[in-house]
Design an enzyme around this catalytic site. Structure first.
Site, mmCIF file in Angstrom:
data_model
loop_
_atom_site.group_PDB
_atom_site.id
_atom_site.type_symbol
_atom_site.label_atom_id
_atom_site.label_comp_id
_atom_site.label_asym_id
_atom_site.label_seq_id
_atom_site.Cartn_x
_atom_site.Cartn_y
_atom_site.Cartn_z
ATOM 1 N NE ARG A 164 -57.871 -33.361 -0.857
ATOM 2 C CZ ARG A 164 -58.671 -32.711 -1.796
ATOM 3 N NH1 ARG A 164 -58.210 -32.143 -2.818
ATOM 4 N NH2 ARG A 164 -59.921 -32.551 -1.262
ATOM 5 C CD GLU A 211 -63.487 -27.353 -3.958
ATOM 6 O OE1 GLU A 211 -64.389 -27.367 -4.303
ATOM 7 O OE2 GLU A 211 -62.307 -27.015 -4.405
ATOM 8 C CD GLU A 218 -59.371 -30.129 -5.460
ATOM 9 O OE1 GLU A 218 -59.913 -29.280 -6.371
ATOM 10 O OE2 GLU A 218 -60.153 -30.998 -4.857
ATOM 11 C CG HIS A 259 -63.984 -34.762 -3.073
ATOM 12 N ND1 HIS A 259 -62.872 -34.496 -3.083
ATOM 13 C CD2 HIS A 259 -64.650 -34.165 -3.872
ATOM 14 C CE1 HIS A 259 -62.471 -33.483 -4.088
ATOM 15 N NE2 HIS A 259 -63.615 -33.375 -4.512
ATOM 16 C CG ASN A 319 -59.313 -27.615 -2.983
ATOM 17 O OD1 ASN A 319 -58.407 -28.161 -2.526
ATOM 18 N ND2 ASN A 319 -60.198 -28.351 -3.019
ATOM 19 C CE1 TYR A 370 -58.623 -26.488 -9.902
ATOM 20 C CE2 TYR A 370 -59.854 -26.047 -8.047
ATOM 21 C CZ TYR A 370 -59.075 -26.696 -8.637
ATOM 22 O OH TYR A 370 -58.864 -28.300 -8.589
#
Ligand code: FCB
Length: 446
Positions: free
Chosen positions: A79, A168, A352, A123, A291, A293
């Site tokens: 990606r 995002e 991600e 992005h 995504n 985290y």
């Protein structure tokens, strides 16, 4: 979804890595590329250490070497994002063919190595020329993005079938138009609300043109979603957490997939919504890009004139944290994957997930990033658990292949499976590279 009983992972599960244009390409002034809002932010000295993406990982020149690393890793998919100001220097109008040809070469190199390109249109590197005439704060931006998407769909649609509109949405609108943590660094409530709505409309417009121009296109959007918790679990912070949750987790996927804004944000955004907008935003999609985290924390804003009604909170002192201080909580990842499956009813690709730190090359020339191996082991195990519990996860992309330009933090934080010496551009595979290669091999027999 059928499981391969020998590996325990769903059949045809996609393993990949993610990167983005401004974070790795460099060649910022080369072959006709014009500045983006991030070049401007760097010029303004707003990046740690005075860093900029001028050279970054020099991927523009070293993409062959980088694709060879991907091949060695054994990934199925890569990606990446296209730099809008590289292909349309003014954001609209005259096309820069040298810019288009770079992505032709990259795509062809990937396909020649049996790696599927996943192309993300945006992005965060908005052409500065478009920002100068209003950027995302003006409704014309929807048409600019639609034209840009058409250009890419027509140029690459013969070879690229996996398409992502934006990366995002909530992060770049919140950090760029509400809090001065990202480009363009505006802190104005109305501008922020308009940007949210126009970006949602731009997403819908892009989905339609990709669908029209790319036979067999598989289209999704990438959202950063994390559990939002009240700081110190305190009652007084609960409302702030609910507000941040709307902004962070729902401001984009809810209108795009359910056809409405979350309630508190919906009221505020009302003045900018025109008849028919929701139908333009809510277009059929093929997958949900997540995504993820770790959890984020909110607290009540002490400022009596608080614009947003929430402030950024701290993770508990005793929480497990990465070297960068980001909270580590794999169970929240598992729960998120299960919730997403129920809420939006789309196949999920984790686009991600990864762990930042200050990795260094040791005296033996090795980078032993055990902190990242541990993180990735725990998070992939949680993803596996979520799948067992019914989450429809079809693939996983590590952020990132290479250490790179980490936005406002510059080159300090390293997220790569491959270490980059920014002086020499030497690439060194880290221990996590071998770990990931082995995981892929064991699940795919590749
Ligand atoms: C995500 C961004 C990506 C990278 C990682 C660490 O929020 O999409 O560009 O900076 O964080």
């Amino acid at each position: 979804m059928s499981h391969d009983t020998t590996t325990g992972w769903p059949k045809d599960f996609v393993w990949g890595v993610s990167t983005s244009s401004y974070q790795i390409e460099g060649a910022a002034q080369e072959d006709g590329r014009a500045p983006s809002i991030w070049d401007t932010r760097c010029r303004l000295g707003k990046i740690a250490n005075g860093d900029s993406g001028d050279v970054a990982c020099d991927h523009y020149h070293r993409y062959r070497e980088d694709v060879a690393l991907m091949k060695e890793l054994g990934i199925d998919a890569y990606r990446f994002s296209v730099a809008w100001p590289r292909v349309l220097p003014k954001g609209k109008g005259a096309v820069n063919f040298k810019g288009l040809e770079f992505y032709d070469r990259l795509i062809d190199e990937l396909l020649a190595n049996d790696i599927e390109p996943w192309l993300c249109l945006y992005h965060w590197d908005l052409p500065q020329a478009l920002h100068d005439i209003g950027g995302w704060a003006v409704r014309d931006s929807v048409g600019w993005f639609e034209d840009y998407a058409t250009l890419l769909a027509r140029r690459y649609g013969d070879r690229v079938k996996k398409w992502i509109t934006f990366n995002e949405f909530s992060v770049f609108t919140l950090f760029g138009y509400a809090i001065d943590w990202s480009a363009p660094g505006i802190t104005d409530r109305d501008t922020h609300l308009k940007a949210i709505h126009h970006v949602n409309l731009a997403h819908g417009a892009a989905v339609d043109v990709i669908r029209a121009h790319v036979p067999g296109a598989v289209i999704g959007a990438v959202h950063n979603r994390q559990a939002v918790w009240p700081e110190h679990g305190k009652e007084e912070n609960k409302h702030a957490a609910a507000l941040l949750d709307e902004h962070w987790n729902r401001a984009f996927p809810d209108p795009q997939l359910l056809g409405y804004y979350p309630p508190m944000l919906g009221q505020a955004i009302e003045p900018y919504v025109q008849a028919g907008d929701m139908a333009r935003i809510c277009r059929p999609l093929d997958f949900f890009g997540l995504n993820h985290y770790g959890p984020i924390f909110a607290k009540v804003d002490d400022n009596p004139n608080s614009t947003w009604g929430f402030a950024w909170g701290e993770a508990p002192a005793d929480a497990d944290k990465s070297e960068l201080g980001w909270a580590i909580f794999p169970d929240a990842f598992r729960d998120e994957l299960i919730d997403l499956t129920h809420r939006y009813k789309l196949p999920i690709y984790v686009t991600e997930n990864g762990c930042g730190g200050g990795d260094t090359v040791d005296e033996n020339g090795q980078v032993i990033d055990n902190h990242r191996v541990t993180y990735l082991k725990r998070y992939t195990a949680s993803m596996h658990e979520a799948i067992e519990k019914g989450a429809d996860v079809r693939g996983y992309f590590v952020w990132s292949l290479l250490d790179n330009f980490e936005w406002g933090s510059g080159y300090g934080p390293r997220f790569g499976l491959v270490h980059v010496d920014y002086e020499t551009q030497k690439r060194t595979k880290k221990a996590s590279f071998d770990w990931y290669a082995n995981l892929i091999k064991s699940t795919h027999g590749k």
